[in-house]
Design a protein around this motif. Sequence first.
Motif, PDB file in Angstrom:
ATOM      1  N   PHE A  43     -21.161  13.886 -14.816  1.00 34.40           N
ATOM      2  CA  PHE A  43     -20.484  15.153 -14.534  1.00 34.40           C
ATOM      3  C   PHE A  43     -21.490  16.273 -14.305  1.00 34.40           C
ATOM      4  CE2 PHE A  43     -18.985  19.258 -16.008  1.00 34.40           C
ATOM      5  CZ  PHE A  43     -17.883  19.433 -15.183  1.00 34.40           C
ATOM      6  N   ARG A  44     -22.553  16.299 -15.098  1.00 30.67           N
ATOM      7  CA  ARG A  44     -23.565  17.361 -14.963  1.00 30.67           C
ATOM      8  C   ARG A  44     -24.188  17.339 -13.575  1.00 30.67           C
ATOM      9  NH1 ARG A  44     -25.558  15.858 -20.197  1.00 30.67           N
ATOM     10  NH2 ARG A  44     -24.569  17.201 -21.746  1.00 30.67           N
ATOM     11  N   ALA A  55     -21.740  18.864 -11.241  1.00 35.25           N
ATOM     12  CA  ALA A  55     -21.666  20.311 -11.445  1.00 35.25           C
ATOM     13  C   ALA A  55     -22.885  20.993 -10.854  1.00 35.25           C
ATOM     14  CB  ALA A  55     -21.555  20.627 -12.939  1.00 35.25           C
ATOM     15  N   LEU A  56     -24.044  20.371 -11.041  1.00 35.10           N
ATOM     16  CA  LEU A  56     -25.274  20.933 -10.485  1.00 35.10           C
ATOM     17  C   LEU A  56     -25.184  20.985  -8.963  1.00 35.10           C
ATOM     18  CD1 LEU A  56     -28.065  21.947 -11.332  1.00 35.10           C
ATOM     19  CD2 LEU A  56     -28.942  19.659 -10.897  1.00 35.10           C
ATOM     20  N   ALA A 107     -22.463  21.224  -7.197  1.00 34.16           N
ATOM     21  CA  ALA A 107     -21.534  22.292  -6.832  1.00 34.16           C
ATOM     22  C   ALA A 107     -22.208  23.660  -6.931  1.00 34.16           C
ATOM     23  CB  ALA A 107     -20.309  22.237  -7.737  1.00 34.16           C
ATOM     24  N   LEU A 108     -23.011  23.841  -7.987  1.00 33.38           N
ATOM     25  CA  LEU A 108     -23.723  25.121  -8.157  1.00 33.38           C
ATOM     26  C   LEU A 108     -24.677  25.383  -6.994  1.00 33.38           C
ATOM     27  CD1 LEU A 108     -24.735  25.380 -11.915  1.00 33.38           C
ATOM     28  CD2 LEU A 108     -23.477  27.050 -10.582  1.00 33.38           C
TER      29      LEU A 108
END
Lengths: 450, 88
Positions: free
Chosen positions: B66-67, B70-71, B73-74
């Motif tokens: 997930f991280r 998320a990274l 997406a950031l």
Amino acid sequence: MAVGSLCWLLAVGTASAHGGSLAAGGRESLTIPTWLFLSTGGAAVGASFLLASFVTDRSFVERVHAWGTPLVDGEARIPRVLGRAIGVAGLAAVVVVGFFGPTTPRTNLAILLVWVGWWAGLAMTTYLVGNSWRVLNPLSTIALALPSLDRTYPDRLGAWPSVVGLLALVWLEVVSPLADDARLLATAVVGYSVLTLAGSVVFGRETWFSEADPVDRVFRYYGRVAPVSRAEDGSLRLRLPGMTLSTPRLVDGADEVAFVVALLWVTTYDGLVTTPAWRALTTPLVSAGLPPHLLYPFALLAGFGLFLGVYRLAVRVSTRTAETYLAPDELAERFAPPLLAIAAGYHFAHYLGYFLFLAPALGTATLAPFADPAAVPVYQLPDWFGGVALAAVILGHLVAIWVAHAAAFDLFPSRLQAIRSQYPFVAVMVFYTMTSLWVVSRPEVPLPHL
Amino acid sequence: MTQSDHAYDVPADAPVFECDYCGRPFARERWLALHHGLDHPNELDDDEVTAFRKAHEDEEDSLGAFRLQALGALVAIYFVLLMIYALV
């Protein structure tokens, strides 16, 4: 809006370019197109959710939220007596000066004390420092001296009277010239006082102020955002701002959820009705024959219904994204308190400039309540000030995201499940940030059709 | 934290894994194992402790995945905004 009109009046009176309205300052500083400005704000909120989701160490989250230092004992007698005396003196000043003081709004202490000192200034200290209204509340002090019939307060009413009361007060604030007419304001204050004291005589002081009184509830809820809070035993405790909001059972029942949503909605409504877009939108309706006096309460109720509906929908979607068997009401209660941080941020954005602009006028009127000087001192805000308003809106959302993150970690055993439970709330928040930023960045126009 | 005062809304035909200690229902066995370890750490038998450790490790793995997302997406948000600001 009453407060806005006072502000506008003063701005016109001093021929100031940016007046007391945050809006004008915010707009001047904008050199990028509005859509880009709004998307940037939305993206900032979305990105901070992603950043918060990197913090997956449960013990760290718990440490941050549990951190606190005990301060003095909250039941100390002298500050309490002093606070009560100040509160009662304030109420007396509003009533006496309201009825017998000067009629110019900007020199009348009653108007300045209620709108600048209390509704802007005191409310700001409530979420920035702590809820002092609990002691200051003059009606609560007066009620101490009154007898009580101690009728049982109907349980099923719960917080609903305060929801209705809050909506009614905001409606009154928006449509009536309460910031222009000191006599009317004093009458309204007397009316509200009589109603409140009657309520506390019938149902008992504690019950009335903790359940039915909208003003007490507003300050109490704002106070939960503050760093100084009261522990169970009555002593004061210093925590990180906003961290109290993740406590379970802070909001209990559908009625209290509705109050939190109502508080969020009225801060938006207050700003929304003074935007040029509102004027453009409602002008055809009014010219088509819709009475303006129906328009405002209708819009107030419709917007409240919409906000509550969207929140409930987000909760429903959240039970699905998190695949939890917890009842939706359970999630609604747990994820409502973070919204208070957003409401506080929005209140700050809306009122800080207004407060600073008029604070010198309040000082002058306090020293000489019955004088009616021709020139009123005001504080001219610097040009960069609009940025503070925008930062406050964003900051409120960031605190809310963090607190909801912590509450979700507390609620769900799987951390990934906790993160997923926040998807719908973050989507709503991104949309709401953009709406708030849009409202704050609009120029303020006088209320149309009234 | 006690879980017993929660209200539940369990669909009729859904899989349910119920906690023996507080009765809270979960949709996945792994979540029940995690719940055991987090909320009833002192009451568990050895099997439950092993199940908790296993579930915790699995959770770490999926959080890692997930991280990364998320990274990604950031980074995407950052570059999209950067591009737009460069063009506008």
